[in-house]
Scaffold this motif. Structure first.
Motif, short mmCIF file in Angstrom:
data_model
loop_
_atom_site.label_atom_id
_atom_site.label_comp_id
_atom_site.label_asym_id
_atom_site.label_seq_id
_atom_site.Cartn_x
_atom_site.Cartn_y
_atom_site.Cartn_z
N MET A 275 0.83 -1.21 0.00
CA MET A 275 0.00 0.00 0.00
C MET A 275 0.87 1.26 0.00
N LEU A 276 1.96 1.20 0.73
CA LEU A 276 2.86 2.36 0.84
C LEU A 276 3.97 2.27 -0.20
N THR A 277 3.59 2.01 -1.43
CA THR A 277 4.52 1.96 -2.56
C THR A 277 4.53 3.34 -3.23
N PHE A 278 5.73 3.87 -3.45
CA PHE A 278 5.86 5.23 -3.99
C PHE A 278 5.18 5.38 -5.34
N ASP A 279 5.46 4.49 -6.25
CA ASP A 279 4.92 4.57 -7.61
C ASP A 279 3.45 4.14 -7.59
N PRO A 280 2.50 5.06 -7.87
CA PRO A 280 1.08 4.70 -7.79
C PRO A 280 0.69 3.58 -8.75
N LEU A 281 1.40 3.44 -9.86
CA LEU A 281 1.09 2.37 -10.82
C LEU A 281 1.47 0.99 -10.28
N ARG A 282 2.37 0.95 -9.31
CA ARG A 282 2.80 -0.33 -8.71
C ARG A 282 2.12 -0.58 -7.36
N ARG A 283 1.36 0.38 -6.90
CA ARG A 283 0.66 0.24 -5.62
C ARG A 283 -0.48 -0.76 -5.78
N ILE A 284 -0.72 -1.57 -4.77
CA ILE A 284 -1.77 -2.58 -4.83
C ILE A 284 -3.14 -1.91 -4.95
N SER A 285 -4.08 -2.56 -5.63
CA SER A 285 -5.45 -2.03 -5.74
C SER A 285 -6.28 -2.55 -4.56
N ALA A 286 -7.44 -1.93 -4.35
CA ALA A 286 -8.32 -2.37 -3.26
C ALA A 286 -8.77 -3.81 -3.47
N LEU A 287 -9.13 -4.15 -4.71
CA LEU A 287 -9.58 -5.52 -5.00
C LEU A 287 -8.48 -6.53 -4.75
N ASN A 288 -7.26 -6.22 -5.21
CA ASN A 288 -6.15 -7.15 -5.00
C ASN A 288 -5.76 -7.23 -3.53
N ALA A 289 -5.88 -6.12 -2.81
CA ALA A 289 -5.57 -6.13 -1.38
C ALA A 289 -6.50 -7.08 -0.63
N LEU A 290 -7.77 -7.13 -1.04
CA LEU A 290 -8.73 -8.03 -0.39
C LEU A 290 -8.38 -9.50 -0.59
N GLU A 291 -7.62 -9.79 -1.67
CA GLU A 291 -7.19 -11.16 -1.96
C GLU A 291 -5.86 -11.49 -1.27
N HIS A 292 -5.29 -10.55 -0.55
CA HIS A 292 -3.98 -10.76 0.05
C HIS A 292 -4.05 -11.84 1.14
N PRO A 293 -2.99 -12.66 1.26
CA PRO A 293 -2.97 -13.73 2.28
C PRO A 293 -3.19 -13.23 3.71
N TYR A 294 -2.93 -11.97 3.98
CA TYR A 294 -3.17 -11.41 5.33
C TYR A 294 -4.60 -11.67 5.77
N PHE A 295 -5.55 -11.51 4.86
CA PHE A 295 -6.95 -11.71 5.21
C PHE A 295 -7.31 -13.19 5.24
N GLN A 296 -6.71 -14.00 4.39
CA GLN A 296 -6.97 -15.44 4.40
C GLN A 296 -6.47 -16.07 5.70
N GLU A 297 -5.31 -15.60 6.17
CA GLU A 297 -4.75 -16.12 7.42
C GLU A 297 -5.70 -15.87 8.59
N ASP A 298 -6.29 -14.68 8.61
CA ASP A 298 -7.21 -14.34 9.69
C ASP A 298 -8.44 -15.24 9.67
N GLU A 299 -8.90 -15.59 8.47
CA GLU A 299 -10.07 -16.48 8.36
C GLU A 299 -9.74 -17.86 8.95
N VAL A 300 -8.53 -18.33 8.67
CA VAL A 300 -8.09 -19.62 9.20
C VAL A 300 -8.02 -19.57 10.73
N THR A 301 -7.43 -18.45 11.22
CA THR A 301 -7.25 -18.28 12.67
C THR A 301 -8.56 -18.25 13.41
N ASN A 302 -9.53 -17.53 12.78
CA ASN A 302 -10.82 -17.33 13.45
C ASN A 302 -11.89 -18.34 13.04
N GLY A 303 -11.48 -19.33 12.28
CA GLY A 303 -12.43 -20.36 11.89
C GLY A 303 -13.43 -19.85 10.88
#
Length: 303
Positions: A275-303
């Motif tokens: 998200m904090l990438t200088f070049d806006p063209l290389r910055r992650i999009s909102a849709l792609n951010a939602l697919e990031h493993p960070y959120f999948q890991e939380d789903e596993v943790t919380n069942g």
């Protein structure tokens, strides 16, 4: 446009003020329902029509048809023609008692649990992905513009209004916090939806830190504080259409983001840096951010 708000709503309390007017908590006289009233003064064209406002309100009303759970509801629009050159437009929104800033301040030490931060971030990004898919750029995301209901539901507020304001901006000395502005805006370069992702990254870090990540007191100082964390970008990434040149800044190597956000886990740190990438063209999009493993890991943790 809708009717004059007139005596339909009675103000109960002032919620906040800004360069564009005051926001009030108000009560509908007949139903007793609480709302938030926000008035904007806009300049009109030769025929007395605020064209940009009509266009923007039409967009907001169209978004309303989708009834997105993470976007604050626009309930009504009222117009008062004050003079030939100016019209007062009052926007009536659903009322939510607290913003994210208050929500974070209320959290007992040591702050919000990681699973709660993950849930808030997911909701924030869902709202943002919805706006971006409808070509709406927020442009002023900060904790005060993100509402959190008593049930923990996130609602983006003050979205899509930047262009309503644009015709009036040149006339008003505006003092808006710099702390959530991305490099391309600070450098006065061209920008689009990635501006909101940068701001979201700043907010993500703040949820853990309980204080802002970059606290500059001018555009140049803000950029310096950003480069202290992410490093000075290479010459080829520096935008060509700006007056502030790269050699005005000292060459700095990036520091580990966990030096500044020690409580964040590895996947969260990875997402934050995307998200904090200088070049806006290389910055992650909102849709792609939602697919990031960070959120999948939380789903596993919380069942």
């Amino acid at each position: 446009m809708a009717q004059e708000c007139g005596f339909q709503y009675e103000p109960v309390a002032e919620i906040g003020g800004g360069a564009y007017g005051t926001v009030y908590k108000a009560r509908h006289v007949e139903s007793g329902q609480f709302v938030a009233l926000k008035s904007v003064r806009v300049q009109t064209d030769q025929d007395g029509l605020p064209i940009s406002t009509v266009r923007e309100v039409a967009l907001l009303k169209r978004l309303e048809q989708f009834d997105h759970p993470n976007v604050v509801k626009l309930m009504d629009v009222c117009a008062t023609f004050r003079t030939d050159q100016e019209t007062k437009v009052t926007l009536v929104f659903e009322h939510v008692d607290q913003d994210l800033k208050t929500y974070l301040e209320k959290a007992p030490a040591p702050g919000l649990p990681p699973s709660r931060i993950c849930d808030l971030m997911r909701q924030l990004l869902c709202g943002l992905a919805f706006l971006h898919s409808n070509r709406v750029v927020h442009r002023d995301l900060k904790p005060e513009n993100i509402l959190v209901t008593s049930r923990g539901q996130v609602k983006l507020a003050d979205f899509g209004l930047a262009r309503i304001y644009s015709c009036h901006m040149a006339l008003t000395p505006v003092v808006v916090t710099l702390w959530y502005r991305p490099p391309e805006v600070l450098l006065q370069s061209t920008y689009a939806t990635p501006v909101d992702i940068w701001s979201t990254g700043c907010i993500f870090a703040e949820m853990f830190r309980r204080k802002p990540l970059f606290c500059g007191d001018s555009e140049v100082d803000q950029l310096g504080k950003i480069f202290n964390v992410i490093g000075l970008p290479p010459e080829e990434e520096w935008p060509a259409d700006v007056t502030l040149l790269r050699h005005n800044f000292s060459p700095i190597s990036p520091r580990p983001i966990t030096d500044y956000v020690p409580e964040i886990n590895d996947l969260g740190a990875e997402l934050l840096l995307e998200m904090l990438t200088f070049d806006p063209l290389r910055r992650i999009s909102a849709l792609n951010a939602l697919e990031h493993p960070y959120f999948q890991e939380d789903e596993v943790t919380n069942g």
